[in-house]
Design a protein around this motif. Structure first.
Motif, PDB file in Angstrom:
ATOM      1  N   PHE A  78       0.815  -1.216   0.000  1.00 51.12           N
ATOM      2  CA  PHE A  78       0.000   0.000   0.000  1.00 51.12           C
ATOM      3  C   PHE A  78       0.847   1.264   0.000  1.00 51.12           C
ATOM      4  CE2 PHE A  78      -4.095  -2.025   1.850  1.00 51.12           C
ATOM      5  CZ  PHE A  78      -4.499  -2.319   0.560  1.00 51.12           C
ATOM      6  N   ILE A  80       4.034   2.081  -1.235  1.00 52.18           N
ATOM      7  CA  ILE A  80       4.567   2.499  -2.541  1.00 52.18           C
ATOM      8  C   ILE A  80       3.436   2.836  -3.503  1.00 52.18           C
ATOM      9  CG2 ILE A  80       5.392   1.386  -4.658  1.00 52.18           C
ATOM     10  CD1 ILE A  80       7.956   1.333  -3.745  1.00 52.18           C
ATOM     11  N   LEU A  81       2.374   2.037  -3.453  1.00 51.44           N
ATOM     12  CA  LEU A  81       1.246   2.291  -4.353  1.00 51.44           C
ATOM     13  C   LEU A  81       0.662   3.672  -4.060  1.00 51.44           C
ATOM     14  CD1 LEU A  81      -0.538  -1.198  -4.344  1.00 51.44           C
ATOM     15  CD2 LEU A  81       0.842  -0.207  -6.163  1.00 51.44           C
ATOM     16  N   GLU A  84       3.336   6.519  -5.329  1.00 52.62           N
ATOM     17  CA  GLU A  84       3.483   6.699  -6.779  1.00 52.62           C
ATOM     18  C   GLU A  84       2.223   6.276  -7.507  1.00 52.62           C
ATOM     19  OE1 GLU A  84       7.172   5.447  -8.562  1.00 52.62           O
ATOM     20  OE2 GLU A  84       8.175   5.412  -6.631  1.00 52.62           O
ATOM     21  N   PRO A  87       1.670   7.789 -11.551  1.00 49.26           N
ATOM     22  CA  PRO A  87       2.363   7.143 -12.686  1.00 49.26           C
ATOM     23  C   PRO A  87       2.037   5.656 -12.793  1.00 49.26           C
ATOM     24  CG  PRO A  87       3.930   7.786 -10.970  1.00 49.26           C
ATOM     25  CD  PRO A  87       2.625   8.434 -10.634  1.00 49.26           C
ATOM     26  N   ILE A  88       1.906   4.985 -11.663  1.00 51.33           N
ATOM     27  CA  ILE A  88       1.630   3.544 -11.702  1.00 51.33           C
ATOM     28  C   ILE A  88       0.277   3.277 -12.354  1.00 51.33           C
ATOM     29  CG2 ILE A  88       1.132   1.501 -10.286  1.00 51.33           C
ATOM     30  CD1 ILE A  88       3.283   2.540  -8.320  1.00 51.33           C
ATOM     31  N   VAL A  90      -1.659   5.295 -14.251  1.00 49.29           N
ATOM     32  CA  VAL A  90      -1.731   5.727 -15.655  1.00 49.29           C
ATOM     33  C   VAL A  90      -1.030   4.710 -16.554  1.00 49.29           C
ATOM     34  CG1 VAL A  90      -0.927   7.459 -17.327  1.00 49.29           C
ATOM     35  CG2 VAL A  90      -1.890   8.194 -15.142  1.00 49.29           C
ATOM     36  N   ALA A  91       0.197   4.325 -16.157  1.00 51.19           N
ATOM     37  CA  ALA A  91       0.974   3.402 -16.991  1.00 51.19           C
ATOM     38  C   ALA A  91       0.271   2.051 -17.126  1.00 51.19           C
ATOM     39  CB  ALA A  91       2.377   3.216 -16.399  1.00 51.19           C
TER      40      ALA A  91
ATOM     41  N   VAL B 109       4.320   0.675 -20.918  1.00 49.48           N
ATOM     42  CA  VAL B 109       4.284   0.819 -19.461  1.00 49.48           C
ATOM     43  C   VAL B 109       5.525   1.577 -18.982  1.00 49.48           C
ATOM     44  CG1 VAL B 109       5.409  -1.286 -18.562  1.00 49.48           C
ATOM     45  CG2 VAL B 109       3.417  -0.359 -17.411  1.00 49.48           C
ATOM     46  N   PHE B 112       5.006   5.495 -20.185  1.00 50.86           N
ATOM     47  CA  PHE B 112       4.045   6.300 -19.432  1.00 50.86           C
ATOM     48  C   PHE B 112       4.438   6.447 -17.962  1.00 50.86           C
ATOM     49  CE2 PHE B 112       1.437   5.542 -23.173  1.00 50.86           C
ATOM     50  CZ  PHE B 112       0.914   6.809 -23.360  1.00 50.86           C
ATOM     51  N   ALA B 113       5.040   5.408 -17.380  1.00 55.79           N
ATOM     52  CA  ALA B 113       5.492   5.524 -15.992  1.00 55.79           C
ATOM     53  C   ALA B 113       6.566   6.607 -15.903  1.00 55.79           C
ATOM     54  CB  ALA B 113       6.025   4.187 -15.501  1.00 55.79           C
ATOM     55  N   PHE B 116       5.104  10.188 -16.301  1.00 54.12           N
ATOM     56  CA  PHE B 116       4.357  10.660 -15.137  1.00 54.12           C
ATOM     57  C   PHE B 116       5.186  10.613 -13.855  1.00 54.12           C
ATOM     58  CE2 PHE B 116       1.062  10.328 -18.211  1.00 54.12           C
ATOM     59  CZ  PHE B 116       0.101  11.242 -17.828  1.00 54.12           C
ATOM     60  N   ALA B 118       7.458   8.252 -12.402  1.00 53.91           N
ATOM     61  CA  ALA B 118       7.729   7.118 -11.511  1.00 53.91           C
ATOM     62  C   ALA B 118       9.234   7.002 -11.276  1.00 53.91           C
ATOM     63  CB  ALA B 118       7.190   5.828 -12.129  1.00 53.91           C
ATOM     64  N   LEU B 126       7.788  -2.477 -13.032  1.00 54.18           N
ATOM     65  CA  LEU B 126       6.545  -2.463 -13.803  1.00 54.18           C
ATOM     66  C   LEU B 126       6.666  -3.207 -15.140  1.00 54.18           C
ATOM     67  CD1 LEU B 126       5.126   1.187 -13.567  1.00 54.18           C
ATOM     68  CD2 LEU B 126       3.780  -0.881 -13.227  1.00 54.18           C
TER      69      LEU B 126
END
Lengths: 112, 234
Positions: A78, A80-81, A84, A87-88, A90-91, B109, B112-113, B116, B118, B126
């Motif tokens: 939880f 790190i989620l 970030e 970005p996580i 969206v990606a 992945v 985009f990471a 934005f 990361a 990822l």
């Protein structure tokens, strides 16, 4: 008894896959190699499909449930989620939708 | 009381009962948000947090459930075999679609990471996100990512694909079992495959194929793509 035999055959392929992965050191997990092995065994008529049918169908129909314990493990990340999350997410979302589009559209094109 | 809650009997039963209930709800209301995996995961996390039971305990106590994940991957081989002629007759297109799909997944992945903001470690972790857990762990380790973080991403992707994947495919006009199965297996591994497995044996078969091929292709190309990306971006 029939069911137990079917379970044993399926576990046997898993075991063979693990063994193969261990011996050859290819970075592909035993379960995936076991899956390929059972396809070969069926294709070359080493085993009959009816020998695993009942248990295989049971496993396939309930696959989603076997994932739950691993899914709950997300609670350990939880932090790190949360840090970030933008970005996580969206990606992950864009990338997952792109893969669906590329593979789906290429396979749908010629309708069959 | 707490000691009773922290037993295999209670936790396995809880997992089964919540899962069955969520499945009934989904059949009744047909909303993709009522995905049984998503609901059960959320309810169990809530239960563990409230009763202050660690994930390690739950994981140990529910081995009897998670043990069957690998055998169900073997069972996908059985499903695949039933469609072997169909696969053979179309093998070139399947391989091309899967190669482009895997590459798209890894490159997008990472891209985009990065865009934005990361961190580098998150980006590496990822990269193998669309792949089934055991392969993802291996690939992540090999590239210097954090395997347990990769597992978390794999699960997020899987749940996202299971909840929204099939609806998205309908919107973009992808309907035949082969295309739906392959693309869900490729983007959301076994969870994506599981979400359509009840629609018919052809869906599971192609889901399993998509998952296996994407796993193998990613294991081969991800380390190269990640190295190139790090060279270009940092």
């Amino acid at each position: 008894m029939n069911l137990i035999k079917q379970v044993a055959i399926i576990l046997g392929f898993w075991f063979a896959g693990e063994l193969l992965s261990y011996i050859t050191k290819i970075p592909i997990p035993g379960s995936i190699l076991g899956m390929l092995l059972i396809v070969l065994a069926l294709e070359f008529k080493i085993i009959k499909p009816t020998r695993v049918k009942l248990v295989a169908n049971f496993l396939l129909n309930n696959m989603a449930m076997f994932f739950i314990p691993a899914g709950v493990g997300i609670m350990c990340h939880f932090k790190i989620l949360k840090q970030e999350w933008l970005p996580i997410s969206v990606a992950i979302v864009i990338s997952a939708l792109l893969v669906l589009t590329v593979v789906g559209k290429l396979m749908e094109r010629k309708n069959d | 009381m707490i000691s009773f809650l922290n037993t295999p009997l209670f936790q396995v039963s809880l997992t089964l009962v919540v899962f069955i209930t969520a499945k009934k709800l989904q059949n009744k209301y047909k909303s993709p948000l009522l995905n049984p995996i998503l609901i059960t995961v959320l309810v169990v996390i809530g239960f563990l947090l409230i009763s202050d039971i660690s994930y390690d305990d739950y994981k140990k106590h529910t081995m009897v459930i998670s043990f069957w994940l690998a055998p169900s991957v073997i069972a996908l081989g059985y499903a695949l075999y039933n469609f072997i002629e169909e696969i053979k007759s179309d093998v070139k297109r399947i391989l091309l679609a899967m190669f482009l799909g895997s590459l798209t997944g890894i490159v997008s992945v990472i891209g985009f990471a990065y865009l934005f903001g990361a961190s580098k470690l998150t980006i590496i972790s990822l990269a193998p996100k669309s792949v089934t857990t055991p392969i993802a762990i291996e690939v992540s380790k090999e590239m210097g990512g954090v395997p347990s973080l990769t597992v978390a991403f794999v699960i997020v992707v899987g749940i996202f694909g299971a909840v929204f994947g099939h609806s998205f495919l309908k919107i973009i006009g992808v309907k035949n079992a082969k295309a739906v199965g392959l693309s869900l297996g490729a983007s959301a591994h076994a969870l994506g495959t599981a979400s359509i497995s009840e629609k018919g044996p052809d869906y599971s078969a192609f889901g399993g194929l998509g998952m296996a091929l994407n796993g193998i292709i990613t294991a081969i190309i991800a380390p190269w793509v990640v190295q190139l990306a790090i060279f270009l971006l940092y």
